[in-house]
Design an enzyme around this catalytic site. Structure first.
Site, PDB file in Angstrom:
ATOM      1  N   ALA A  41       4.806   1.762   4.973  1.00 31.15           N
ATOM      2  CA  ALA A  41       4.297   1.674   3.613  1.00 31.15           C
ATOM      3  C   ALA A  41       3.273   0.542   3.570  1.00 31.15           C
ATOM      4  CB  ALA A  41       5.440   1.406   2.651  1.00 31.15           C
ATOM      5  N   GLY A  98       8.079   3.183   6.868  1.00 33.71           N
ATOM      6  CA  GLY A  98       7.875   4.462   6.186  1.00 33.71           C
ATOM      7  C   GLY A  98       7.245   5.510   7.096  1.00 33.71           C
ATOM      8  N   GLU A 156      10.074   6.976   8.895  1.00 33.18           N
ATOM      9  CA  GLU A 156      10.834   7.770   7.923  1.00 33.18           C
ATOM     10  C   GLU A 156      10.119   9.082   7.606  1.00 33.18           C
ATOM     11  OE1 GLU A 156      11.018   4.367   5.253  1.00 33.18           O
ATOM     12  OE2 GLU A 156      13.191   4.555   5.225  1.00 33.18           O
ATOM     13  N   GLU A 180      11.369  -3.239   8.629  1.00 35.32           N
ATOM     14  CA  GLU A 180      11.442  -3.767   7.260  1.00 35.32           C
ATOM     15  C   GLU A 180      12.174  -5.099   7.179  1.00 35.32           C
ATOM     16  OE1 GLU A 180      11.957  -0.592   8.086  1.00 35.32           O
ATOM     17  OE2 GLU A 180      11.056   0.738   6.605  1.00 35.32           O
TER      18      GLU A 180
HETATM   19  C1  HXC Z   1      -0.837  -2.455   5.208  1.00 33.68           C
HETATM   20  C2  HXC Z   1      -1.330  -2.555   7.447  1.00 33.68           C
HETATM   21  C3  HXC Z   1      -0.028  -2.119   7.775  1.00 33.68           C
HETATM   22  C4  HXC Z   1       0.859  -1.852   6.697  1.00 33.68           C
HETATM   23  C5  HXC Z   1      -1.109  -2.450   9.594  1.00 33.68           C
HETATM   24  N1  HXC Z   1      -1.958  -2.733   8.603  1.00 33.68           N
HETATM   25  N2  HXC Z   1       0.064  -2.070   9.120  1.00 33.68           N
HETATM   26  N3  HXC Z   1      -1.726  -2.720   6.184  1.00 33.68           N
HETATM   27  N4  HXC Z   1       0.408  -2.025   5.437  1.00 33.68           N
HETATM   28  N5  HXC Z   1       2.107  -1.388   6.902  1.00 33.68           N
HETATM   29  C6  HXC Z   1      -3.352  -3.207   8.723  1.00 33.68           C
HETATM   30  C7  HXC Z   1      -3.429  -4.638   9.198  1.00 33.68           C
HETATM   31  O1  HXC Z   1      -3.249  -5.526   8.120  1.00 33.68           O
HETATM   32  C8  HXC Z   1      -4.830  -4.692   9.752  1.00 33.68           C
HETATM   33  O2  HXC Z   1      -5.747  -4.789   8.690  1.00 33.68           O
HETATM   34  C9  HXC Z   1      -4.991  -3.302  10.354  1.00 33.68           C
HETATM   35  O3  HXC Z   1      -4.031  -2.463   9.728  1.00 33.68           O
HETATM   36  C10 HXC Z   1      -4.732  -3.274  11.850  1.00 33.68           C
HETATM   37  O4  HXC Z   1      -3.477  -3.875  12.097  1.00 33.68           O
HETATM   38  P1  HXC Z   1      -3.250  -5.052  13.168  1.00 33.68           P
HETATM   39  O5  HXC Z   1      -1.983  -5.733  12.782  1.00 33.68           O
HETATM   40  O6  HXC Z   1      -4.467  -5.864  13.334  1.00 33.68           O
HETATM   41  O7  HXC Z   1      -3.030  -4.194  14.514  1.00 33.68           O
HETATM   42  P2  HXC Z   1      -2.151  -4.566  15.784  1.00 33.68           P
HETATM   43  O8  HXC Z   1      -2.313  -6.012  16.141  1.00 33.68           O
HETATM   44  O9  HXC Z   1      -2.478  -3.536  16.812  1.00 33.68           O
HETATM   45  O10 HXC Z   1      -0.632  -4.391  15.308  1.00 33.68           O
HETATM   46  C11 HXC Z   1      -0.167  -3.124  14.911  1.00 33.68           C
HETATM   47  C12 HXC Z   1       1.210  -3.232  14.199  1.00 33.68           C
HETATM   48  C13 HXC Z   1       1.093  -4.253  13.044  1.00 33.68           C
HETATM   49  C14 HXC Z   1       2.275  -3.714  15.199  1.00 33.68           C
HETATM   50  C15 HXC Z   1       1.563  -1.843  13.711  1.00 33.68           C
HETATM   51  O11 HXC Z   1      -0.038  -3.902  12.246  1.00 33.68           O
HETATM   52  C16 HXC Z   1       2.284  -4.298  12.153  1.00 33.68           C
HETATM   53  O12 HXC Z   1       3.290  -4.898  12.516  1.00 33.68           O
HETATM   54  N6  HXC Z   1       2.186  -3.684  10.983  1.00 33.68           N
HETATM   55  C17 HXC Z   1       3.240  -3.719   9.990  1.00 33.68           C
HETATM   56  C18 HXC Z   1       4.337  -2.770  10.342  1.00 33.68           C
HETATM   57  C19 HXC Z   1       5.453  -2.798   9.310  1.00 33.68           C
HETATM   58  O13 HXC Z   1       6.035  -3.867   9.030  1.00 33.68           O
HETATM   59  N7  HXC Z   1       5.757  -1.636   8.747  1.00 33.68           N
HETATM   60  C20 HXC Z   1       6.820  -1.517   7.745  1.00 33.68           C
HETATM   61  C21 HXC Z   1       6.258  -1.692   6.388  1.00 33.68           C
HETATM   62  S1  HXC Z   1       7.510  -1.663   5.165  1.00 33.68           S
HETATM   63  P3  HXC Z   1      -6.963  -5.839   8.730  1.00 33.68           P
HETATM   64  O14 HXC Z   1      -7.622  -5.640   7.419  1.00 33.68           O
HETATM   65  O15 HXC Z   1      -6.344  -7.178   8.931  1.00 33.68           O
HETATM   66  O16 HXC Z   1      -7.781  -5.368   9.903  1.00 33.68           O
HETATM   67  C22 HXC Z   1       7.855  -0.057   4.932  1.00 33.68           C
HETATM   68  C23 HXC Z   1       8.876   0.194   3.853  1.00 33.68           C
HETATM   69  C24 HXC Z   1       9.017   1.631   3.553  1.00 33.68           C
HETATM   70  O17 HXC Z   1       7.333   0.808   5.523  1.00 33.68           O
HETATM   71  C25 HXC Z   1       9.686   1.808   2.225  1.00 33.68           C
HETATM   72  C26 HXC Z   1       9.769   3.219   1.752  1.00 33.68           C
HETATM   73  C27 HXC Z   1       8.586   4.009   1.900  1.00 33.68           C
END
Ligand code: HXC
Length: 259
Positions: free
Chosen positions: A66, A110, A113, A133
């Protein structure tokens, strides 16, 4: 509907292919994307020519979860009142034709999921799955705590959900989360092959098979009671609960603010 954050196409006039298309954000799932995805799935589902659908992302990311930026400032009241994000996701569950997830790269939070909401997952060898998460101070919110244990058992689900670690495609296949792992450049060929095979069969039979398999994952009475209890407890975080009970105790009419 005009699609901005997904693209859609058909293959052989009978397979609907939906590609998540927010590459700069690694296909982070926001409200608009999920609305578009739900609408496109519904449209394919009600098109008599379409027998099966495939949801896919980019090489680097199926979906990295998400959209964290969109969630960062959300309050409990905002999340609860708008049934935050998952209201659109319910449409995916109501799709009656088979849906395959073709996953390459990250399928996190997400994104994992969403893949699990599909009927089965075919993964590229670079796929990585996880429910990170916990690192954000939350828990999975679109079925992760329910579908992951059902897919791969309590031990691995607890491990993934509590540590937030990622699992690679081979571990995911061994654990039973994905049905096949193929080289990245063969992913769409493999998914399409499966979809075309399904399209050969009676749509009624494939829909019935899907419906019937899904019954195997219906919750039990005790799951429902635990779920109810958690929500019941969560409502004690609202101002309206305080207002309602205070009004009763003081024999006055409650004035709810929906907060
Ligand atoms: C918003 C995101 C994002 C996310 C990545 N980006 N994941 N933006 N929401 N979930 C953005 C980054 O901010 C970045 O933007 C660009 O995408 C590239 O990501 P990087 O981090 O630079 O890439 P990398 O170093 O290769 O790392 C990849 C990654 C990391 C390991 C996937 O991005 C990451 O850990 N993302 C978050 C994953 C996460 O926590 N997901 C769960 C979310 S909570 P910029 O602008 O800086 O280039 C969830 C709850 C669900 O899903 C609830 C119900 C639906």
């Amino acid at each position: 509907m005009n699609y901005e954050l997904i693209t859609i196409r058909t293959e052989a006039d009978k397979i609907g292919i939906l590609t998540l298309n927010r590459p700069k954000q690694l296909n982070a799932l926001n409200d608009q994307l999920m609305t578009e995805l739900g609408a496109a799935l519904k449209a394919f589902d009600s098109d008599p020519a379409i027998a099966c659908m495939i949801i896919t992302g980019s090489e680097k990311a199926f979906a990295a979860g998400a959209d964290i930026g969109a969630m960062a400032q959300l309050s409990f009241a905002d999340a609860y009142k708008s049934d935050f994000i998952t209201r659109n996701w319910e449409q995916i569950r109501s799709v009656r034709k088979p849906v395959i997830a073709a996953v390459s790269g990250f399928a996190l939070g997400g994104g994992c999921e969403l893949a699990m909401m599909c009927d089965f997952i075919i993964a590229a060898d670079n796929a990585r799955f996880g429910q990170p998460e916990i690192k954000l101070g939350i828990i999975p919110g679109a079925g992760g705590t329910q579908r992951l244990p059902r897919a791969l058992g309590k031990a691995k689900a607890m491990d993934l959900i509590l540590t937030g670690r990622m699992m690679d495609a081979l571990e995911a296949e061994r654990a039973g989360l994905v049905s096949r792992v193929v080289p990245l450049d063969k992913l769409m060929e493999e998914a399409l092959g499966a979809a075309l095979m399904i399209a050969e069969y009676s749509q009624i039979a494939t829909m019935a098979a899907k419906e019937s398999v899904n019954r195997a994952f219906e919750g039990t009475l005790s799951d429902g009671i635990i779920f109810e209890r958690r929500l019941f407890h969560a409502l004690f975080a609202t101002a309206d609960q305080k207002e309602g009970m205070d009004a009763f105790v003081n024999k006055r009419k409650a004035n709810f603010q929906h907060q």
